[in-house]
Motif scaffolding. Sequence first.
Motif, PDB file in Angstrom:
ATOM      1  N   UNK A   1      20.404  38.177-115.378  1.00  0.00           N
ATOM      2  CA  UNK A   1      19.943  39.497-115.797  1.00  0.00           C
ATOM      3  C   UNK A   1      19.438  40.331-114.642  1.00  0.00           C
ATOM      4  N   UNK A   2      19.413  39.762-113.428  1.00  0.00           N
ATOM      5  CA  UNK A   2      19.016  40.511-112.253  1.00  0.00           C
ATOM      6  C   UNK A   2      17.514  40.526-112.044  1.00  0.00           C
ATOM      7  N   UNK A   3      17.089  41.033-110.880  1.00  0.00           N
ATOM      8  CA  UNK A   3      15.684  41.089-110.498  1.00  0.00           C
ATOM      9  C   UNK A   3      15.363  42.428-109.850  1.00  0.00           C
ATOM     10  N   UNK A   4      14.078  42.753-109.802  1.00  0.00           N
ATOM     11  CA  UNK A   4      13.646  43.940-109.079  1.00  0.00           C
ATOM     12  C   UNK A   4      13.846  43.722-107.573  1.00  0.00           C
ATOM     13  N   UNK A   5      13.917  44.818-106.834  1.00  0.00           N
ATOM     14  CA  UNK A   5      14.037  44.703-105.376  1.00  0.00           C
ATOM     15  C   UNK A   5      12.850  43.938-104.794  1.00  0.00           C
ATOM     16  N   UNK A   6      11.664  44.194-105.338  1.00  0.00           N
ATOM     17  CA  UNK A   6      10.473  43.503-104.843  1.00  0.00           C
ATOM     18  C   UNK A   6      10.574  41.993-105.055  1.00  0.00           C
ATOM     19  N   UNK A   7      11.140  41.575-106.191  1.00  0.00           N
ATOM     20  CA  UNK A   7      11.302  40.141-106.456  1.00  0.00           C
ATOM     21  C   UNK A   7      12.245  39.508-105.447  1.00  0.00           C
ATOM     22  N   UNK A   8      13.351  40.179-105.148  1.00  0.00           N
ATOM     23  CA  UNK A   8      14.270  39.665-104.126  1.00  0.00           C
ATOM     24  C   UNK A   8      13.570  39.510-102.782  1.00  0.00           C
ATOM     25  N   UNK A   9      12.676  40.425-102.456  1.00  0.00           N
ATOM     26  CA  UNK A   9      11.980  40.372-101.165  1.00  0.00           C
ATOM     27  C   UNK A   9      10.946  39.244-101.135  1.00  0.00           C
TER      28      UNK A   9
ATOM     29  N   UNK B   1       1.072  29.443-106.520  1.00  0.00           N
ATOM     30  CA  UNK B   1       1.092  30.849-106.119  1.00  0.00           C
ATOM     31  C   UNK B   1       1.516  31.686-107.320  1.00  0.00           C
ATOM     32  N   UNK B   2       0.675  32.624-107.698  1.00  0.00           N
ATOM     33  CA  UNK B   2       0.985  33.524-108.809  1.00  0.00           C
ATOM     34  C   UNK B   2       1.190  34.927-108.249  1.00  0.00           C
ATOM     35  N   UNK B   3       2.320  35.532-108.563  1.00  0.00           N
ATOM     36  CA  UNK B   3       2.635  36.861-108.049  1.00  0.00           C
ATOM     37  C   UNK B   3       3.370  37.660-109.119  1.00  0.00           C
ATOM     38  N   UNK B   4       3.294  38.999-109.032  1.00  0.00           N
ATOM     39  CA  UNK B   4       3.891  39.857-110.046  1.00  0.00           C
ATOM     40  C   UNK B   4       4.666  41.016-109.411  1.00  0.00           C
ATOM     41  N   UNK B   5       5.790  40.722-108.768  1.00  0.00           N
ATOM     42  CA  UNK B   5       6.629  41.799-108.219  1.00  0.00           C
ATOM     43  C   UNK B   5       7.557  42.394-109.278  1.00  0.00           C
ATOM     44  N   UNK B   6       6.948  42.848-110.373  1.00  0.00           N
ATOM     45  CA  UNK B   6       7.704  43.353-111.522  1.00  0.00           C
ATOM     46  C   UNK B   6       7.530  42.495-112.745  1.00  0.00           C
ATOM     47  N   UNK B   7       7.495  41.187-112.572  1.00  0.00           N
ATOM     48  CA  UNK B   7       7.182  40.214-113.626  1.00  0.00           C
ATOM     49  C   UNK B   7       6.280  39.156-113.006  1.00  0.00           C
ATOM     50  N   UNK B   8       5.490  38.471-113.842  1.00  0.00           N
ATOM     51  CA  UNK B   8       4.651  37.387-113.350  1.00  0.00           C
ATOM     52  C   UNK B   8       5.482  36.135-113.081  1.00  0.00           C
ATOM     53  N   UNK B   9       5.262  35.521-111.926  1.00  0.00           N
ATOM     54  CA  UNK B   9       5.918  34.261-111.585  1.00  0.00           C
ATOM     55  C   UNK B   9       4.876  33.268-111.087  1.00  0.00           C
TER      56      UNK B   9
END
Length: 402
Positions: free
Chosen positions: A341-349, A9-17
């Motif tokens: 370094x923390x994450x975007x809110x979208x990444x947490x979701x 699964x490739x997703x980019x809620x602020x950064x690519x994962x």
Amino acid sequence: MKIQDIKVIVTCPGRNFVTVKIVTDEGLTGIGDATLNGRELAVVAYLEEHVIPCLLGRDPARIEDVWQYLYRGAYWRRGPVTMAAIAGIDTALWDIKAKAAGMPLYDLLGGASREHVLCYGHAQGTTIEETVEAVGRRQAEGYRAIRSQSGIPGLPNVYGTGAFSLSTSAATDALPREEAWDTAKYLVHTPKLFAALRDAYGFDLHLLHDAHHRLTPIEAARLGKDLEPHRLFWLEDAVAAEHQESFRLIRRHTVTPLAVGEVFNTIWDARLLIEEQLVDYIRTTAVHAGGPTALRRIMDFAAVYGVRTGCHGAMDMSPVCLGANLHLDLWAPNFGIQEYSGYTDATHEVFPHAWSFADGLLHPGDRPGHGVEIDETLAARYPYERAYLPVNRLADGTLWHW
């Protein structure tokens, strides 16, 4: 139990994962982080074309055998693409095993060695004054350890100094950004930053600094010596990581603690540094070093020589990697500190997780497995965006270490 399916699964809620999800025929699932920042799709291809077909139908409980099969079984072994792919599989298998046992991963590893995990955050500014203020904000958030970076007079914003320090290129910025560097200016300026920070906050706050592989050995030695009065927690990545022998020279000239290893992929990359006690902290991380199986070996090897851990934890590794790291951090008898370094809110979701942060401390949580899941429906709303890290050039145009 058998491996029934493996998806990437490739997703980019602020950064690519890049996330590996393993499904068993008994309904248990596990996920692992396989992100390689700036080269994400290379890992996807390696997994889909070369790894996944070999694992379907195998016993997911045989983690060591699977790891050896993927490492020794590939004649062209090691390297960041291979090891990130192995890490995604390995982390997912440990997640399944811990879920099957009904215990958090740290218990499966042997239990906790501490109650919580000390972490450090990032503070930066385009000037010393901005960085001093940023450190104060981080301290107010509860951080007890803070990595501090400042812009350098006469240079534009570079890594870790301003709003444009992280490259998340989209269609409007589809190629690597080129940054300018001047080591002489940096060596004069950086001790002034830490003098100002100690004047402002005293010596109760842990301060860290990242040189980002940009120095020669003698330059690194000079910087370490100049920073000694300010008692840094560590000086990170002083020279190019390929040059393990360089740390012999640095060690002879400074007692500032040294940390390295975020770009290391195997224990072999760190062997000399650990055996000769040339560093104080080894910074390898689960996703880049081949998963918990390999990272635990590195941690055990380091413990023999009194070297502590300091896992890389930048925001370009997903919350899955951080979750796996935290279970190892809680277990490791030679734990030092964890980057956060923390994450975007979208990444947490997208990645709901059991791990938590409070008062400068992290805990992996007690949910069975490593405690991190992925919301695939939400992940699908954030498609992949091609992105690069920046590159560096000296004033005369020479390409330099970023």
